[in-house]
Design an enzyme around this catalytic site. Structure first.
Site, PDB file in Angstrom:
ATOM      1  N   ASP A  32       0.870  -1.182   0.000  1.00 56.36           N
ATOM      2  CA  ASP A  32       0.000   0.000   0.000  1.00 56.36           C
ATOM      3  C   ASP A  32       0.908   1.233   0.000  1.00 56.36           C
ATOM      4  O   ASP A  32       1.969   1.216   0.623  1.00 56.36           O
ATOM      5  CB  ASP A  32      -0.909   0.005   1.241  1.00 56.36           C
ATOM      6  N   PHE A  82      -6.588  -4.807  -4.882  1.00 60.25           N
ATOM      7  CA  PHE A  82      -7.561  -3.768  -4.516  1.00 60.25           C
ATOM      8  C   PHE A  82      -7.071  -2.374  -4.887  1.00 60.25           C
ATOM      9  O   PHE A  82      -7.883  -1.473  -5.061  1.00 60.25           O
ATOM     10  CB  PHE A  82      -7.790  -3.767  -2.995  1.00 60.25           C
ATOM     11  N   SER A 126     -16.570  -3.725 -10.275  1.00 63.08           N
ATOM     12  CA  SER A 126     -17.680  -2.987  -9.667  1.00 63.08           C
ATOM     13  C   SER A 126     -18.947  -3.153 -10.493  1.00 63.08           C
ATOM     14  O   SER A 126     -18.892  -3.299 -11.726  1.00 63.08           O
ATOM     15  CB  SER A 126     -17.289  -1.510  -9.612  1.00 63.08           C
ATOM     16  N   TYR A 151     -13.524   6.667 -13.832  1.00 63.73           N
ATOM     17  CA  TYR A 151     -13.367   5.595 -12.837  1.00 63.73           C
ATOM     18  C   TYR A 151     -14.049   4.312 -13.332  1.00 63.73           C
ATOM     19  O   TYR A 151     -13.447   3.238 -13.359  1.00 63.73           O
ATOM     20  CB  TYR A 151     -13.957   6.002 -11.480  1.00 63.73           C
ATOM     21  N   LYS A 155     -12.591   0.256 -14.588  1.00 70.17           N
ATOM     22  CA  LYS A 155     -13.020  -1.095 -14.201  1.00 70.17           C
ATOM     23  C   LYS A 155     -13.344  -1.934 -15.450  1.00 70.17           C
ATOM     24  O   LYS A 155     -13.008  -3.113 -15.531  1.00 70.17           O
ATOM     25  CB  LYS A 155     -14.230  -1.025 -13.261  1.00 70.17           C
ATOM     26  N   PHE A 180     -21.246  -4.747  -5.391  1.00 72.37           N
ATOM     27  CA  PHE A 180     -22.335  -3.782  -5.373  1.00 72.37           C
ATOM     28  C   PHE A 180     -21.941  -2.689  -4.359  1.00 72.37           C
ATOM     29  O   PHE A 180     -20.914  -2.069  -4.564  1.00 72.37           O
ATOM     30  CB  PHE A 180     -23.684  -4.497  -5.195  1.00 72.37           C
ATOM     31  N   ASN A 181     -22.645  -2.436  -3.292  1.00 68.71           N
ATOM     32  CA  ASN A 181     -22.287  -1.277  -2.444  1.00 68.71           C
ATOM     33  C   ASN A 181     -21.772  -1.714  -1.077  1.00 68.71           C
ATOM     34  O   ASN A 181     -22.573  -1.923  -0.155  1.00 68.71           O
ATOM     35  CB  ASN A 181     -23.513  -0.365  -2.296  1.00 68.71           C
TER      36      ASN A 181
HETATM   37  N1  LIG Z   1     -15.706   0.897  -1.792  1.00 69.70           N
HETATM   38  C1  LIG Z   1     -16.529   0.746  -2.814  1.00 69.70           C
HETATM   39  O1  LIG Z   1     -17.670   1.220  -2.770  1.00 69.70           O
HETATM   40  C2  LIG Z   1     -16.121  -0.050  -4.040  1.00 69.70           C
HETATM   41  C3  LIG Z   1     -17.103  -0.531  -4.927  1.00 69.70           C
HETATM   42  C4  LIG Z   1     -16.714  -1.253  -6.051  1.00 69.70           C
HETATM   43  C5  LIG Z   1     -15.359  -1.479  -6.292  1.00 69.70           C
HETATM   44  N2  LIG Z   1     -14.421  -1.001  -5.417  1.00 69.70           N
HETATM   45  C6  LIG Z   1     -13.005  -1.256  -5.694  1.00 69.70           C
HETATM   46  O2  LIG Z   1     -12.451  -2.005  -4.620  1.00 69.70           O
HETATM   47  C7  LIG Z   1     -11.085  -1.658  -4.437  1.00 69.70           C
HETATM   48  C8  LIG Z   1     -10.856  -1.276  -2.984  1.00 69.70           C
HETATM   49  O3  LIG Z   1     -11.737  -0.228  -2.622  1.00 69.70           O
HETATM   50  P1  LIG Z   1     -11.724   0.423  -1.174  1.00 69.70           P
HETATM   51  O4  LIG Z   1     -13.076   0.966  -0.936  1.00 69.70           O
HETATM   52  O5  LIG Z   1     -11.143  -0.521  -0.199  1.00 69.70           O
HETATM   53  O6  LIG Z   1     -10.733   1.651  -1.437  1.00 69.70           O
HETATM   54  P2  LIG Z   1      -9.622   2.288  -0.490  1.00 69.70           P
HETATM   55  O7  LIG Z   1      -9.228   3.586  -1.084  1.00 69.70           O
HETATM   56  O8  LIG Z   1     -10.064   2.267   0.928  1.00 69.70           O
HETATM   57  O9  LIG Z   1      -8.413   1.240  -0.640  1.00 69.70           O
HETATM   58  C9  LIG Z   1      -7.507   1.271  -1.719  1.00 69.70           C
HETATM   59  C10 LIG Z   1      -6.101   1.208  -1.136  1.00 69.70           C
HETATM   60  O10 LIG Z   1      -5.167   1.190  -2.221  1.00 69.70           O
HETATM   61  C11 LIG Z   1      -4.088   2.044  -1.908  1.00 69.70           C
HETATM   62  N3  LIG Z   1      -3.497   2.477  -3.183  1.00 69.70           N
HETATM   63  C12 LIG Z   1      -4.066   3.235  -4.155  1.00 69.70           C
HETATM   64  N4  LIG Z   1      -3.204   3.419  -5.174  1.00 69.70           N
HETATM   65  C13 LIG Z   1      -2.070   2.748  -4.850  1.00 69.70           C
HETATM   66  C14 LIG Z   1      -0.805   2.567  -5.494  1.00 69.70           C
HETATM   67  N5  LIG Z   1      -0.515   3.142  -6.665  1.00 69.70           N
HETATM   68  N6  LIG Z   1       0.138   1.808  -4.884  1.00 69.70           N
HETATM   69  C15 LIG Z   1      -0.122   1.235  -3.680  1.00 69.70           C
HETATM   70  N7  LIG Z   1      -1.280   1.380  -3.017  1.00 69.70           N
HETATM   71  C16 LIG Z   1      -2.245   2.133  -3.593  1.00 69.70           C
HETATM   72  C17 LIG Z   1      -4.699   3.170  -1.076  1.00 69.70           C
HETATM   73  O11 LIG Z   1      -3.750   3.811  -0.221  1.00 69.70           O
HETATM   74  C18 LIG Z   1      -5.758   2.422  -0.270  1.00 69.70           C
HETATM   75  O12 LIG Z   1      -5.252   1.969   0.980  1.00 69.70           O
HETATM   76  C19 LIG Z   1     -10.791  -0.543  -5.429  1.00 69.70           C
HETATM   77  O13 LIG Z   1     -10.218  -1.121  -6.578  1.00 69.70           O
HETATM   78  C20 LIG Z   1     -12.164   0.016  -5.745  1.00 69.70           C
HETATM   79  O14 LIG Z   1     -12.223   0.613  -7.008  1.00 69.70           O
HETATM   80  C21 LIG Z   1     -14.778  -0.325  -4.281  1.00 69.70           C
END
Ligand SMILES: NC(=O)c1ccc[n+]([C@@H]2O[C@H](COP(=O)([O-])OP(=O)(O)OC[C@H]3O[C@@H](n4cnc5c(N)ncnc54)[C@H](O)[C@@H]3O)[C@@H](O)[C@H]2O)c1
Length: 340
Positions: A32, A82, A126, A151, A155, A180-181
């Protein structure tokens, strides 16, 4: 013990998944860059599981660092990816930042993965890929609609990159999970969602309003063609979602996958309106949330909820927790971080 790489493992969904992986006996190494998370999350994970995961502070956009990481950890049995930027509005303003971070890093990881013996890969996709689906509930066969935002496009493109790579590399086994959410927090309140600035998502906004940090919640649109006029979403508890990742990973490790690129919806199968989410908060908190119905927000779709048949029958996973469970955990987490 099998070693699993979790990128973005200190983020919201990643941290809960690390907990579930460690609970099942996997050794976890997290990458991370802390761009949207805090190093304290490591302590939260350790407090829950009793095990401190390996952690590398590394920016996946820096290709030589990614290469070096995989050379050091050449015993990785699977990757759950992620790490990404996820704010829809920001992606409209900064498209190149989103394409670089969400697409560039995916390519670098797949390139390094192709050099390993075990190439098991889980991708965070997503339900945004469906847009406003023609039919509800949404199955995995629903049409992928033109993306509403950069965004969302990352995906769709991400899924295409993996599918194309799987076609030419039969050693690569991959599953795209369309969430989903996701809402809620770990029931221990050791980890949860940490929105920076004004929350973009409904539940952190509700809990911050409940704490008095925000004056009231604006409900965008009360005239949608739904029973109570507000938008409908499929809210899934983050712990249920995290467990699905472990099930998907085990499917690949045990070679139960039917093809080397599979897609699953991850939702509850039940749609809840914004007003139902507010009622859930009122029920679990004993408060009366202040809200006001305002105009519709651009880009919002009316309703989306998952058909979970494939996840239930093929993946062998289903949600166990309710909207009230998720809301109660989010509220407990909100109270904990504010008291800190
Ligand atoms: N939360 C939602 O509603 C949701 C819904 C659908 C899909 N997603 C997808 O799920 C995944 C995780 O989502 P989340 O809600 O946990 O997001 P989040 O932002 O809490 O977690 C993402 C993590 O990735 C790290 N990160 C980002 N870019 C980076 C890089 N270049 N190098 C290293 N680390 C990096 C960030 O510091 C963060 O800790 C994402 O791909 C997001 O698009 C999330």
């Amino acid at each position: 013990m099998m070693k699993i790489l979790v990128t973005g493992g200190l983020g919201f969904i990643g941290s809960h998944t690390v907990v579930e992986l460690q609970n099942k006996g996997f050794e976890v190494v997290i990458i991370d860059n802390l761009s949207n998370s805090s190093i304290d999350v490591l302590d939260g994970i350790t407090a829950i599981t009793g095990v401190k995961p390996l952690f590398e502070k590394l920016d996946l956009k820096v290709k030589p660092d990614v290469t070096r990481f995989f050379e050091t950890h050449n015993d990785i049995a699977g990757v759950i990816h992620f790490a990404a930027n996820k704010a829809v509005g920001e992606s409209v303003k900064e498209p190149l930042m989103y394409y670089e971070n969400n697409i560039g890093t995916l390519v670098y990881i797949l390139q390094e993965l192709s050099k390993l013996d075990k190439q098991n890969f889980i991708f965070s996709s997503s339900c945004t890929v469906y847009g406003q689906a023609d039919e509800l509930p949404i199955t995995e066969n629903a049409q992928v609609k033109p993306a509403e935002s950069p965004y969302g496009n990352t995906k769709q493109i991400g899924e295409e990159i993996i599918r194309d790579t799987c076609k030419v590399n039969s050693n690569l086994k991959s599953i795209a999970l369309r969430y989903f959410n996701p809402i809620g927090a770990h029931p221990s309140a050791e980890i949860g969602e940490l929105p920076i600035g004004v929350p973009q998502n409904l539940v952190p906004y509700i809990t911050q309003t409940g704490m008095g940090l925000r004056e009231q919640l604006s409900v965008f649109g009360g005239d949608y063609p739904t029973p109570d006029g507000t938008c409908i979403r499929d809210y899934i508890h983050v712990v249920d979602l995290a467990k699905a990742h472990v099930v998907a990973l085990q499917r690949l490790l045990e070679e139960k996958n039917l093809s080397n690129y599979e897609v699953f919806n991850l939702g509850t199968g039940k749609g809840s309106s914004v007003l139902e989410a507010i009622q859930s908060f009122d029920r679990i908190s004993g408060k009366k949330l202040k809200y006001q119905i305002v105009g519709r927000r651009e880009g919002d779709i009316t309703a989306a909820y998952a058909d979970t048949t494939r996840a239930n029958d093929v993946l062998g996973w289903k949600t166990q927790l309710t909207l009230d469970d998720a809301m109660a955990s989010a509220w407990k987490w909100e109270k904990k971080i504010r008291n800190k």
